[in-house]
Motif scaffolding. Structure first.
Motif, PDB file in Angstrom:
ATOM      1  N   GLY A   1      -6.544  -7.727  11.318  1.00 29.17           N
ATOM      2  CA  GLY A   1      -6.305  -8.439   9.924  1.00 29.17           C
ATOM      3  C   GLY A   1      -6.239  -7.095   9.108  1.00 29.17           C
ATOM      4  N   VAL A   2      -6.013  -6.001   9.143  1.00 27.65           N
ATOM      5  CA  VAL A   2      -6.021  -5.030   8.186  1.00 27.65           C
ATOM      6  C   VAL A   2      -4.649  -5.372   7.472  1.00 27.65           C
ATOM      7  CG1 VAL A   2      -6.011  -2.599   7.655  1.00 27.65           C
ATOM      8  CG2 VAL A   2      -7.699  -3.220   9.157  1.00 27.65           C
ATOM      9  N   HIS A   3      -4.501  -5.498   6.463  1.00 25.54           N
ATOM     10  CA  HIS A   3      -3.013  -5.675   5.777  1.00 25.54           C
ATOM     11  C   HIS A   3      -2.745  -4.542   5.118  1.00 25.54           C
ATOM     12  CE1 HIS A   3      -0.288  -8.559   3.103  1.00 25.54           C
ATOM     13  NE2 HIS A   3       0.212  -7.370   3.735  1.00 25.54           N
ATOM     14  N   ALA A   4      -2.071  -3.600   5.771  1.00 23.82           N
ATOM     15  CA  ALA A   4      -1.810  -2.199   5.310  1.00 23.82           C
ATOM     16  C   ALA A   4      -0.492  -2.011   4.502  1.00 23.82           C
ATOM     17  CB  ALA A   4      -1.286  -1.239   6.548  1.00 23.82           C
ATOM     18  N   VAL A   5       0.644  -2.891   4.632  1.00 26.60           N
ATOM     19  CA  VAL A   5       1.679  -2.797   3.791  1.00 26.60           C
ATOM     20  C   VAL A   5       2.141  -4.202   3.316  1.00 26.60           C
ATOM     21  CG1 VAL A   5       4.064  -1.987   3.857  1.00 26.60           C
ATOM     22  CG2 VAL A   5       2.384  -0.528   5.047  1.00 26.60           C
ATOM     23  N   ASP A   6       2.386  -4.156   1.986  1.00 23.62           N
ATOM     24  CA  ASP A   6       2.527  -5.597   1.607  1.00 23.62           C
ATOM     25  C   ASP A   6       4.103  -5.546   0.817  1.00 23.62           C
ATOM     26  OD1 ASP A   6       2.132  -7.962   0.530  1.00 23.62           O
ATOM     27  OD2 ASP A   6       1.099  -7.521  -1.097  1.00 23.62           O
ATOM     28  N   GLN A   7       4.867  -6.023   1.279  1.00 20.50           N
ATOM     29  CA  GLN A   7       6.163  -6.374   0.596  1.00 20.50           C
ATOM     30  C   GLN A   7       6.760  -5.204  -0.010  1.00 20.50           C
ATOM     31  OE1 GLN A   7       5.545  -9.558  -2.136  1.00 20.50           O
ATOM     32  NE2 GLN A   7       6.100 -10.967  -0.817  1.00 20.50           N
ATOM     33  N   VAL A   8       6.940  -4.248   0.962  1.00 25.34           N
ATOM     34  CA  VAL A   8       7.640  -2.991   0.438  1.00 25.34           C
ATOM     35  C   VAL A   8       9.066  -3.046   0.620  1.00 25.34           C
ATOM     36  CG1 VAL A   8       7.971  -0.342   0.947  1.00 25.34           C
ATOM     37  CG2 VAL A   8       5.744  -1.300   0.702  1.00 25.34           C
ATOM     38  N   SER A   9       9.849  -2.849  -0.450  1.00 22.04           N
ATOM     39  CA  SER A   9      11.387  -2.565  -0.311  1.00 22.04           C
ATOM     40  C   SER A   9      11.647  -1.314  -0.924  1.00 22.04           C
ATOM     41  CB  SER A   9      11.979  -3.820  -1.077  1.00 22.04           C
ATOM     42  OG  SER A   9      11.877  -5.079  -0.560  1.00 22.04           O
ATOM     43  N   LEU A  10      12.595  -0.536  -0.201  1.00 22.09           N
ATOM     44  CA  LEU A  10      12.998   0.856  -0.628  1.00 22.09           C
ATOM     45  C   LEU A  10      13.842   1.455   0.038  1.00 22.09           C
ATOM     46  CD1 LEU A  10      11.560   3.514  -2.227  1.00 22.09           C
ATOM     47  CD2 LEU A  10      10.293   3.857  -0.054  1.00 22.09           C
ATOM     48  N   ASP A  11      14.798   1.821  -0.600  1.00 24.77           N
ATOM     49  CA  ASP A  11      16.047   2.542   0.019  1.00 24.77           C
ATOM     50  C   ASP A  11      16.008   4.122  -0.463  1.00 24.77           C
ATOM     51  OD1 ASP A  11      17.043   0.118   0.443  1.00 24.77           O
ATOM     52  OD2 ASP A  11      18.656   0.076  -0.745  1.00 24.77           O
ATOM     53  N   VAL A  12      16.456   4.906   0.653  1.00 20.84           N
ATOM     54  CA  VAL A  12      16.565   6.331   0.543  1.00 20.84           C
ATOM     55  C   VAL A  12      18.022   6.591   0.861  1.00 20.84           C
ATOM     56  CG1 VAL A  12      15.569   8.565   1.112  1.00 20.84           C
ATOM     57  CG2 VAL A  12      14.147   6.328   1.192  1.00 20.84           C
ATOM     58  N   ALA A  13      18.791   7.278   0.228  1.00 16.29           N
ATOM     59  CA  ALA A  13      20.117   7.613   0.560  1.00 16.29           C
ATOM     60  C   ALA A  13      20.265   8.967   0.752  1.00 16.29           C
ATOM     61  CB  ALA A  13      20.914   7.356  -1.037  1.00 16.29           C
ATOM     62  N   PRO A  14      21.423   9.495   1.595  1.00 19.58           N
ATOM     63  CA  PRO A  14      21.650  10.659   1.863  1.00 19.58           C
ATOM     64  C   PRO A  14      21.388  11.685   0.738  1.00 19.58           C
ATOM     65  CG  PRO A  14      23.200   9.288   2.797  1.00 19.58           C
ATOM     66  CD  PRO A  14      22.409   8.291   1.912  1.00 19.58           C
ATOM     67  N   GLY A  15      20.791  12.868   0.897  1.00 13.26           N
ATOM     68  CA  GLY A  15      20.845  13.622  -0.345  1.00 13.26           C
ATOM     69  C   GLY A  15      19.522  13.371  -1.136  1.00 13.26           C
TER      70      GLY A  15
ATOM     71  N   GLY B   1      -0.216   7.798  -3.086  1.00 15.72           N
ATOM     72  CA  GLY B   1      -0.892   6.561  -3.017  1.00 15.72           C
ATOM     73  C   GLY B   1      -2.252   7.039  -2.593  1.00 15.72           C
ATOM     74  N   PRO B   2      -3.487   6.013  -2.916  1.00 12.66           N
ATOM     75  CA  PRO B   2      -4.798   6.612  -2.361  1.00 12.66           C
ATOM     76  C   PRO B   2      -4.626   6.394  -0.843  1.00 12.66           C
ATOM     77  CG  PRO B   2      -4.599   4.335  -3.299  1.00 12.66           C
ATOM     78  CD  PRO B   2      -3.358   4.869  -3.607  1.00 12.66           C
ATOM     79  N   SER B   3      -5.708   7.346  -0.216  1.00  8.37           N
ATOM     80  CA  SER B   3      -5.645   7.355   1.136  1.00  8.37           C
ATOM     81  C   SER B   3      -6.122   6.025   1.802  1.00  8.37           C
ATOM     82  CB  SER B   3      -6.530   8.290   1.673  1.00  8.37           C
ATOM     83  OG  SER B   3      -7.820   8.002   1.526  1.00  8.37           O
ATOM     84  N   GLY B   4      -5.468   5.589   2.908  1.00  8.47           N
ATOM     85  CA  GLY B   4      -5.620   4.407   3.804  1.00  8.47           C
ATOM     86  C   GLY B   4      -4.858   3.220   2.948  1.00  8.47           C
ATOM     87  N   CYS B   5      -3.869   3.709   1.913  1.00 11.46           N
ATOM     88  CA  CYS B   5      -2.937   2.282   1.371  1.00 11.46           C
ATOM     89  C   CYS B   5      -1.744   2.232   2.683  1.00 11.46           C
ATOM     90  CB  CYS B   5      -2.586   2.771   0.124  1.00 11.46           C
ATOM     91  SG  CYS B   5      -1.360   4.147   0.089  1.00 11.46           S
ATOM     92  N   GLY B   6      -1.630   2.780   3.509  1.00  8.16           N
ATOM     93  CA  GLY B   6      -0.505   2.492   4.389  1.00  8.16           C
ATOM     94  C   GLY B   6       0.778   3.255   4.149  1.00  8.16           C
TER      95      GLY B   6
END
Ligand SMILES: Nc1ncnc2c1ncn2[C@@H]1O[C@H](COP(=O)(O)OP(=O)(O)O)[C@@H](O)[C@H]1O
Ligand SMILES: [Mg+2]
Lengths: 310, 274
Positions: free
Chosen positions: B47-61, B68-73
């Motif tokens: 039941g540890v909810h580590a990551v919540d609704q993360v949307s993120l893009d990383v482009a080349p370059g 983030g605080p430690s333990g936040c995922g």
């Protein structure tokens, strides 16, 4: 006892300690100075270094000899002196009389053969079992209880049965010897194989390394310290097993255990002591060999055999 | 899919950054992202909810930092990106090869010397020996470990071990480079030097980078964008564009705008840690 406390060797400090608490602190401060020559040994010439490292064991040996003669000549009446014959008698009868000594050497040779065979079988079987157990959880779960049971089983109580099955000669001796020395190989190897860091497993998983590559390039090298520890422990047990098995399986070439029994029955305690010395030398030799192998194999990377960076 | 600006306190002055970010730093031709999280959730068994609704893009370059605080995922997010872990919800697009992952500890094999450690990945990928050695030597030269090839990890300083780990990752010719607090256990001076070298390597090879760190200054100095996560369950609560052009020099750390941006990110971080 009192001889070994450092404060007693410096009488002035010991006297002062009795007088005032301040002087007690001084006595405490004086203590490291007593140990200093040994510490400084690292920088001095090799004779002094050798003296520093060899000194204490030699002193213990001298004390041991002294105690031996004390018991032999003072504590024991001449009628009971056979319980601990004087050291020089042991040496004269057991080692310098070639007839006796060659008996012992031959017995030792046979025992060595049994011990090494048992050790080799235990190593091969134990290693294989541990590697299999490390591969899958269900193999480990199904085998481990029996490996533990094997360890707690009084193997020597099984000797009559083993004798009936396999005869009272070499086979049974080797069998008992290998069963006795099997467990440390299994546990230490398994422990080593399972000691791989999770992040290293992740690394191999990322590289999509197969099970064999993981075993060969990660788990086995990581397990080496454990495996070698297992071999060291097990080597000692193999020697004990080979000697003890001699008491139960009396056919074929007599090993040193059989000789011990014969000398005891004949109350030939000089030869008995000589044989005991030799059997402990066998265990010691195997241990030193294993230690040297360990040091060599782990020379580059393991803390136990680490050399200083150049 | 557009980048979300996760505005936390709308009253804040609109200084550098905290607005919608263009996907690529201006100047780069528009390229599809190498790594893309879409609505990613991670709930562990237990039941540890580590990551919540993360949307993120990383482009080349692009080098994107996550603080983030430690333990936040944060580590969990990297594991998901690398494919070591499947998210419980949402989707991830990532290359299935040429992913380099630098862990918090250098994860060197202590029984191998520097050269063999660096060559490990090529070896596991069954590349021919000459190729392996060539790549390993090139990577070792790139991280400045030339002359230390025969040393064993226990004969190296913490910084040199991390360089070895970096070199090993570089042999993969990465398209996506994941860093999990790689310099966390390294002293400040060595750390800043390694930051500089990482940027040099980065400018030479234009991978897409995702860099997890505890240090806001490190995040700002290295990256083109800083993402701030909240305490568990980890959500993205802020994104900051870092406007300083590459190549960056150590002198950047002393500039007022640098301090202003780190201050702003720190405030956002403290808000989310409560
Ligand atoms: N395999 C796992 N099973 C259960 N809980 C986990 C697992 N991995 C991580 N967690 C939990 O998820 C949370 C986030 O972990 P992590 O991603 O390592 O945090 P960090 O941001 O410090 O890197 C922590 O509370 C951790 O205990
Ligand atoms: Mg982490």
């Amino acid at each position: 006892m009192t001889i070994t406390t450092p404060s007693a060797t410096t009488p002035s400090a010991a006297q002062a300690a009795a007088v005032s608490p301040r002087a007690e602190a001084a006595a405490g401060a004086a203590r490291p100075a007593v140990g200093e020559p040994a510490l400084a040994g690292g920088q001095t010439s090799w004779p002094r270094r050798t003296a520093a490292t060899a000194g204490p064991p030699v002193a213990v040996f001298a004390a041991f000899c002294g105690l031996w003669y004390l018991v032999s000549y003072v504590a024991l009446t001449p009628r009971r002196r056979f319980l601990l014959p004087p050291l020089h008698e042991v040496i004269r009868v057991g080692f310098l009389d070639w007839g006796n000594f060659s008996d012992i050497l031959r017995g030792l040779g046979n025992t060595t053969q049994v011990a090494l065979s048992g050790f080799a079988i235990a190593s091969a079987v134990g290693f294989t079992v541990a590697v299999l157990m490390a591969q899958t959880r269900w193999v480990e779960r199904s085998i481990y209880p029996y490996a533990v049971a094997l360890q707690t089983l009084p193997v020597l109580a099984m000797t009559p049965l083993v004798g009936l099955w396999f005869g009272f000669g070499l086979t049974s001796r080797i069998l008992i010897c290998s069963v006795l020395s099997l467990f440390p190989i299994i546990t230490n190897t398994l422990f080593g194989l399972q000691s791989v860091e999770p992040s290293q497993r992740d690394l191999f998983a990322l590289m999509k390394a197969g099970r064999l590559a993981r075993l060969w390039r990660l788990e086995l090298p990581a397990a080496l310290p454990g495996i070698l520890t297992g071999l060291r422990t097990s080597g000692g047990l193999a020697v004990i097993g080979a000697i003890v098995a001699d008491f139960f399986f009396r056919q074929g070439q007599p090993g040193i255990g059989r000789l011990l029994d014969i000398y005891r029955n004949a109350l030939e305690t000089e030869r008995l002591y000589a044989a005991i010395f030799c059997s402990s030398l066998l265990g010691l030799a195997l241990f030193l060999l294993n230690t040297a192998v360990t040091k060599y194999v782990l020379r580059n990377w393991h803390a136990s055999a680490q050399r200083k960076p150049s | 899919m557009t980048m979300q600006a996760h505005e936390r306190s709308p009253g804040e002055p609109p200084a550098t950054g905290q607005v919608t970010i263009p996907r690529q730093p201006t100047g780069w031709p528009a390229e599809p992202p190498v790594l893309s999280f879409h609505d990613v959730d991670m709930v562990f068994r237990g039941g540890v909810h580590a990551v919540d609704q993360v949307s993120l893009d990383v482009a080349p370059g692009e080098l994107v930092s996550i603080v983030g605080p430690s333990g936040c995922g944060k580590s969990t997010l990297l594991r998901i990106a690398s494919g070591l872990q499947a998210p419980t919800h949402g989707s991830v697009t990532a290359p299935d090869d040429h992913i380099a992952y630098v862990f918090q500890d250098p994860t060197l094999l202590p029984w191998r010397n520097v050269l063999d450690n660096v060559a490990l990945c090529s070896q596991l990928r069954r590349e021919p020996k000459s190729e392996r050695l060539r790549k390993a030597q090139a990577a070792i030269d790139m991280v400045g470990l030339t002359g230390f090839e025969k040393r064993y990890p226990n004969q190296l300083s913490g910084g040199m071990r991390m360089r070895t780990s970096l070199a090993r990752a570089l042999t993969l010719d990465p398209r996506l480079f994941l860093f999990d607090e790689p310099f966390g256990a390294i002293d400040e001076i060595t750390r800043e030097r390694l930051n500089g070298e990482l940027l040099r390597i980065f400018s030479g090879s234009r991978f897409a980078g995702l860099f997890v760190t505890h240090s806001i200054a490190e995040a700002v100095f290295l990256s083109s964008r800083v993402v701030v996560m909240s305490a568990r369950p980890g959500r993205i609560i802020g994104e900051f564009a870092v406007p300083f052009p590459y190549p960056r020099t150590p002198r950047l750390r002393a500039e007022a705008e640098f301090a202003a941006l780190t201050g702003q990110i720190g405030e956002c971080l403290r808000g989310g840690a409560e």
